[in-house]
Motif scaffolding. Structure first.
Motif, short mmCIF file in Angstrom:
data_model
loop_
_atom_site.label_atom_id
_atom_site.label_comp_id
_atom_site.label_asym_id
_atom_site.label_seq_id
_atom_site.Cartn_x
_atom_site.Cartn_y
_atom_site.Cartn_z
N TYR A 1 -7.00 1.93 7.73
CA TYR A 1 -6.65 0.53 7.95
C TYR A 1 -6.21 -0.17 6.67
O TYR A 1 -5.62 -1.24 6.73
N GLY A 2 -6.52 0.39 5.52
CA GLY A 2 -6.32 -0.31 4.26
C GLY A 2 -7.61 -1.01 3.89
O GLY A 2 -8.45 -1.30 4.74
N GLU B 1 -4.91 3.75 -0.94
CA GLU B 1 -3.68 3.03 -1.30
C GLU B 1 -3.17 3.42 -2.69
O GLU B 1 -2.04 3.14 -3.02
N PRO C 1 0.83 -1.20 0.00
CA PRO C 1 0.00 0.00 0.00
C PRO C 1 0.87 1.25 0.00
O PRO C 1 1.87 1.33 0.70
N GLY D 1 -10.48 2.69 1.22
CA GLY D 1 -9.18 2.05 1.48
C GLY D 1 -8.41 1.80 0.21
O GLY D 1 -7.22 2.08 0.11
N GLY E 1 -0.88 -3.45 7.97
CA GLY E 1 -0.60 -4.60 7.12
C GLY E 1 0.69 -5.30 7.48
O GLY E 1 0.84 -6.49 7.23
N SER F 1 -0.35 4.09 4.27
CA SER F 1 -0.65 3.24 5.41
C SER F 1 -0.12 3.91 6.68
O SER F 1 0.88 3.49 7.23
N ARG G 1 0.23 1.50 9.38
CA ARG G 1 1.06 0.36 9.00
C ARG G 1 0.53 -0.97 9.55
O ARG G 1 1.29 -1.83 10.00
#
Length: 193
Positions: A66-67, A122, A11, A118, A19, A14, A17
């Motif tokens: 959050y993504g 990204e 991504p 999201g 992920g 983020s 972060r």
């Protein structure tokens, strides 16, 4: 030999972060996100047949911060809590019947708009470009209103659905989109040179 495609898999936005964090941290983030969504649902302006809450600010914000994957999972977890009867919806409501009542279309749209913001975040529609961040929140709010109105029109007719389920929320959608973009802008950490 380097893999030229690997940066595209990461991504580009983020701030939390999540992920790259452990499964335990991600589970904690999901639980924290459902709590924030439940709290945002309690801040409401009573209207008929659908109340105005901060849900449509927080749902796309969770997606953007959050993504798209973890954000969607968080919103789905919150909706499962609601379906199980936990008092996490507007006015402390919960229960399966809300997924067949006037708010069902809006509720169904929530994981979709979390995924949308999201995914867009990204790809650069984030705090690094506040106009694109605003546009992503505006798209999310518009999609929520359209999906909500489609369902609501099956219950009360198209004219009433637009009058009661869309029009009163347009100014709020603009304000929440601006707030969401501002929060994303504030979340961007400037890299030191």
């Amino acid at each position: 030999m380097s893999d030229a495609t690997s940066p595209a898999l990461q991504p580009s936005f983020s701030p939390l972060r999540l992920g790259s964090r452990s499964a335990g941290v991600q589970i904690g983030a999901v639980l924290c996100g459902t709590l924030v969504l439940a709290l945002a649902s309690q801040i409401e302006v009573p209207m008929v047949p659908v109340v105005i809450t901060l849900q449509t600010l927080v749902v796309p914000l969770v997606g953007a911060l959050y993504g798209w994957r973890l954000g969607t999972l968080t919103v789905l977890a919150w909706l499962v809590e609601a379906a199980m009867g936990f008092p996490v919806l507007a006015g402390g409501a919960g229960g399966l019947h809300h997924f067949a009542g006037p708010t069902a279309g809006y509720l169904v749209s929530f994981p979709i708009i979390a995924a949308l913001t999201g995914w867009l975040a990204e790809r650069g529609w984030n705090g690094r470009n506040v106009l694109l961040a605003f546009a992503s929140f505006l798209l999310a709010n518009a999609l929520c209103l359209v999906m909500g109105a489609i369902w609501l029109s099956s219950l009360i007719g198209v004219e009433k659905a637009v009058a009661f389920g869309v029009t009163p929320f347009l100014i709020g959608a603009l304000i929440k989109s601006a707030l969401g973009a501002a929060i994303l802008k504030a979340s961007v950490r400037e890299k030191s040179a």
